[in-house]
Design a protein around this motif. Structure first.
Motif, PDB file in Angstrom:
ATOM      1  N   ARG A  83       0.829  -1.205   0.000  1.00 29.83           N
ATOM      2  CA  ARG A  83       0.000   0.000   0.000  1.00 29.83           C
ATOM      3  C   ARG A  83       0.867   1.260   0.000  1.00 29.83           C
ATOM      4  N   LYS A  84       1.885   1.269   0.836  1.00 34.38           N
ATOM      5  CA  LYS A  84       2.759   2.437   0.926  1.00 34.38           C
ATOM      6  C   LYS A  84       3.613   2.600  -0.330  1.00 34.38           C
ATOM      7  N   LEU A  85       4.117   1.494  -0.860  1.00 32.15           N
ATOM      8  CA  LEU A  85       4.935   1.586  -2.068  1.00 32.15           C
ATOM      9  C   LEU A  85       4.120   2.096  -3.250  1.00 32.15           C
ATOM     10  N   ASP A  86       2.879   1.617  -3.370  1.00 28.35           N
ATOM     11  CA  ASP A  86       2.036   2.100  -4.456  1.00 28.35           C
ATOM     12  C   ASP A  86       1.838   3.611  -4.342  1.00 28.35           C
ATOM     13  N   ALA A  87       1.588   4.080  -3.122  1.00 26.25           N
ATOM     14  CA  ALA A  87       1.418   5.515  -2.902  1.00 26.25           C
ATOM     15  C   ALA A  87       2.723   6.259  -3.129  1.00 26.25           C
ATOM     16  N   TYR A  88       3.842   5.648  -2.718  1.00 23.84           N
ATOM     17  CA  TYR A  88       5.161   6.274  -2.879  1.00 23.84           C
ATOM     18  C   TYR A  88       5.439   6.616  -4.339  1.00 23.84           C
ATOM     19  N   TYR A  89       5.177   5.675  -5.222  1.00 25.91           N
ATOM     20  CA  TYR A  89       5.431   5.920  -6.648  1.00 25.91           C
ATOM     21  C   TYR A  89       4.326   6.799  -7.266  1.00 25.91           C
ATOM     22  N   ARG A 194      -0.566  19.819   3.186  1.00 26.60           N
ATOM     23  CA  ARG A 194      -1.312  18.581   2.928  1.00 26.60           C
ATOM     24  C   ARG A 194      -0.432  17.541   2.251  1.00 26.60           C
ATOM     25  N   ASP A 195       0.307  17.980   1.204  1.00 23.99           N
ATOM     26  CA  ASP A 195       1.147  17.051   0.452  1.00 23.99           C
ATOM     27  C   ASP A 195       2.257  16.469   1.312  1.00 23.99           C
ATOM     28  N   VAL A 196       2.929  17.334   2.066  1.00 26.54           N
ATOM     29  CA  VAL A 196       4.033  16.862   2.905  1.00 26.54           C
ATOM     30  C   VAL A 196       3.519  15.903   3.966  1.00 26.54           C
ATOM     31  N   ARG A 197       2.405  16.245   4.578  1.00 24.13           N
ATOM     32  CA  ARG A 197       1.822  15.362   5.599  1.00 24.13           C
ATOM     33  C   ARG A 197       1.469  14.009   4.992  1.00 24.13           C
ATOM     34  N   PHE A 198       0.876  14.026   3.812  1.00 21.08           N
ATOM     35  CA  PHE A 198       0.502  12.775   3.149  1.00 21.08           C
ATOM     36  C   PHE A 198       1.742  11.945   2.833  1.00 21.08           C
ATOM     37  N   ILE A 199       2.775  12.607   2.293  1.00 19.76           N
ATOM     38  CA  ILE A 199       3.996  11.898   1.917  1.00 19.76           C
ATOM     39  C   ILE A 199       4.650  11.247   3.127  1.00 19.76           C
ATOM     40  N   LEU A 200       4.812  12.024   4.178  1.00 22.57           N
ATOM     41  CA  LEU A 200       5.518  11.513   5.352  1.00 22.57           C
ATOM     42  C   LEU A 200       4.723  10.439   6.080  1.00 22.57           C
ATOM     43  N   GLU A 201       3.397  10.597   6.135  1.00 20.08           N
ATOM     44  CA  GLU A 201       2.580   9.654   6.903  1.00 20.08           C
ATOM     45  C   GLU A 201       2.192   8.419   6.097  1.00 20.08           C
ATOM     46  N   LYS A 202       1.909   8.598   4.812  1.00 21.55           N
ATOM     47  CA  LYS A 202       1.286   7.534   4.047  1.00 21.55           C
ATOM     48  C   LYS A 202       2.193   6.852   3.027  1.00 21.55           C
ATOM     49  N   THR A 203       3.330   7.461   2.700  1.00 23.35           N
ATOM     50  CA  THR A 203       4.189   6.822   1.703  1.00 23.35           C
ATOM     51  C   THR A 203       5.508   6.342   2.283  1.00 23.35           C
ATOM     52  N   PHE A 204       6.025   7.023   3.298  1.00 23.24           N
ATOM     53  CA  PHE A 204       7.289   6.610   3.900  1.00 23.24           C
ATOM     54  C   PHE A 204       7.032   5.672   5.081  1.00 23.24           C
ATOM     55  N   PRO A 205       7.979   4.785   5.388  1.00 27.41           N
ATOM     56  CA  PRO A 205       7.755   3.803   6.450  1.00 27.41           C
ATOM     57  C   PRO A 205       8.247   4.238   7.830  1.00 27.41           C
ATOM     58  N   PHE A 206       8.450   5.537   8.043  1.00 32.23           N
ATOM     59  CA  PHE A 206       9.096   5.994   9.268  1.00 32.23           C
ATOM     60  C   PHE A 206       8.212   5.860  10.498  1.00 32.23           C
ATOM     61  N   ARG A 207       8.858   5.629  11.627  1.00 32.59           N
ATOM     62  CA  ARG A 207       8.177   5.530  12.905  1.00 32.59           C
ATOM     63  C   ARG A 207       8.696   6.664  13.785  1.00 32.59           C
ATOM     64  N   GLU A 292      15.557   8.198 -12.536  1.00 35.79           N
ATOM     65  CA  GLU A 292      14.759   7.189 -11.833  1.00 35.79           C
ATOM     66  C   GLU A 292      13.758   7.795 -10.845  1.00 35.79           C
ATOM     67  N   LEU A 293      14.216   8.771 -10.051  1.00 34.22           N
ATOM     68  CA  LEU A 293      13.335   9.316  -9.022  1.00 34.22           C
ATOM     69  C   LEU A 293      12.279  10.263  -9.573  1.00 34.22           C
ATOM     70  N   SER A 294      12.315  10.523 -10.860  1.00 34.03           N
ATOM     71  CA  SER A 294      11.304  11.377 -11.480  1.00 34.03           C
ATOM     72  C   SER A 294      10.318  10.579 -12.338  1.00 34.03           C
ATOM     73  N   GLU A 295      10.512   9.260 -12.421  1.00 32.13           N
ATOM     74  CA  GLU A 295       9.592   8.433 -13.188  1.00 32.13           C
ATOM     75  C   GLU A 295       8.222   8.378 -12.503  1.00 32.13           C
ATOM     76  N   GLU A 296       7.156   8.433 -13.309  1.00 30.86           N
ATOM     77  CA  GLU A 296       5.796   8.434 -12.774  1.00 30.86           C
ATOM     78  C   GLU A 296       5.041   7.174 -13.197  1.00 30.86           C
ATOM     79  N   VAL A 297       3.895   6.965 -12.586  1.00 33.66           N
ATOM     80  CA  VAL A 297       3.078   5.794 -12.900  1.00 33.66           C
ATOM     81  C   VAL A 297       2.319   6.010 -14.207  1.00 33.66           C
ATOM     82  N   ASP A 298       1.886   4.923 -14.782  1.00 34.45           N
ATOM     83  CA  ASP A 298       1.025   4.952 -15.968  1.00 34.45           C
ATOM     84  C   ASP A 298      -0.317   4.354 -15.550  1.00 34.45           C
ATOM     85  N   GLU A 299      -1.269   5.230 -15.255  1.00 34.04           N
ATOM     86  CA  GLU A 299      -2.551   4.772 -14.715  1.00 34.04           C
ATOM     87  C   GLU A 299      -3.326   3.901 -15.696  1.00 34.04           C
TER      88      GLU A 299
END
Length: 327
Positions: A83-89, A194-207, A292-299
């Motif tokens: 779930r987090k990896l999908d959101a990360y990309y 909003r974006d930063v909060r989403f990124i840090l909470e929902k895409t990264f695995p940090f505790r 690599e870090l700028s590649e996006e998904v193809d919905e």
């Protein structure tokens, strides 16, 4: 991310490798996870990534370190990792923070010089790593898009850090509000927050173990501690510290040998020297950020599961979805 020679940052990390290894074993014991199970779960996650054709090609090049950090940060929940990896990309194509990731952009460079953001290369004896952000002593002229570039650097440094250690340790975030000018505060927009909060909470695995805000104004200190904190859950209240005091307050929570020498600590480097080491490492890996870090998904290639997601959801993951709990 293969450099020809060791950077200052890599050298500093390697100096403390034995301590990092010791902390890794402690974390695995705390979450009841083994290296044997990690290897099995790694194979499962890699196969899942291969099957997600909507995700960018760089997903197939990720290091074991990167995926292991997700597995340990999610306490071995493979479905949460998916779930987090999908959101990360996926978020790369949704947020302006991921646009123009060139570390040599002039405004980005200027912001890196005046807004210091660092992971300290040595963990604490209790097994935590420290992320610190503060303004430089002499700010000078504020460059264009200061908050946007500041947030970009936060994400960029996290992207580097996730690929240079194996296990995610609980973190202590230190935010120093000394010399924080009104010009920066007024540049903060709700969309960016909003974006930063989403990124840090929902895409990264940090505790997050603690968040410590120091050198805040006495009025803000009173308001947060008297009005806001009583409304928070006990666990969050204990981890959120706001004070008008300075670096002497940090010694209550952090080992002196971890704090940089200009913050009343015994770590041999200053905040600026560590910040410059991170900056050097970003530039060395410029091609990686741009490509690599700028590649996006193809919905158009995403598998349709019949589940519809809103803007606030994590964009869809095949498999069982579990509710995310705050660690």
């Amino acid at each position: 991310m293969n450099g020809k020679k060791k950077s200052t940052l890599e050298y500093e990390m390697e100096k403390h490798q034995e301590l990092w290894d010791e902390m890794n074993e402690r974390v695995l014991k705390d979450i009841n996870y083994s290296w044997k199970q990690i290897q099995l779960d790694l194979e499962h996650v890699r196969q899942w990534l291969k099957d997600q054709h909507h995700l960018p090609e760089c997903r197939l090049k990720e290091s074991d370190n990167f995926l292991t950090m997700y597995l340990t940060g999610c306490k071995g929940s493979v479905e949460t990792v998916k779930r987090k990896l999908d959101a990360y990309y996926t978020l790369r194509g949704k947020s302006e923070i991921y646009r123009d990731r060139d570390p040599l952009d002039p405004d980005y460079q200027k912001m890196s010089d005046i807004w210091h953001q660092i992971f300290i290369p040595r963990p604490t004896k209790k097994g935590q790593f420290i992320f610190l952000t503060r303004l430089a002593d002499n700010i000078g002229e504020i460059p264009a898009n200061p908050i946007m570039n500041g947030y970009k650097r936060t994400i960029n440094i996290n992207d580097i850090g996730m690929r240079h250690t194996k296990v995610i340790l609980p973190s202590i975030s230190i935010l120093d509000y000394d010399r924080f000018p009104a010009a920066l505060a007024t540049a903060i927009t709700p969309a960016l927050v909003r974006d930063v909060r989403f990124i840090l909470e929902k895409t990264f695995p940090f505790r997050i173990f603690k968040m410590i805000c120091i050198n805040v104004s006495p009025i803000v200190e009173f308001a947060i501690n008297s009005v806001v904190k009583p409304l928070l859950k006990k666990k969050i209240k204990e981890r959120f510290i706001v004070t008008s005091k300075g670096y002497e307050e940090l010694l209550k929570y952090i080992d002196k040998d971890v704090l940089p020498k200009d913050l009343q600590g015994d770590y041999p480097l200053t905040v600026k020297e560590i910040n410059d080491a991170w900056k050097e490492f970003e530039i060395e890996n410029r091609d990686w950020f741009i490509n690599e870090l700028s590649e996006e998904v193809d919905e158009t290639k995403r598998i349709d599961t019949g589940i519809k997601y809103t803007e606030d959801d994590l964009f869809g993951v095949q498999g069982t979805l579990k509710k995310l709990d705050i660690d």
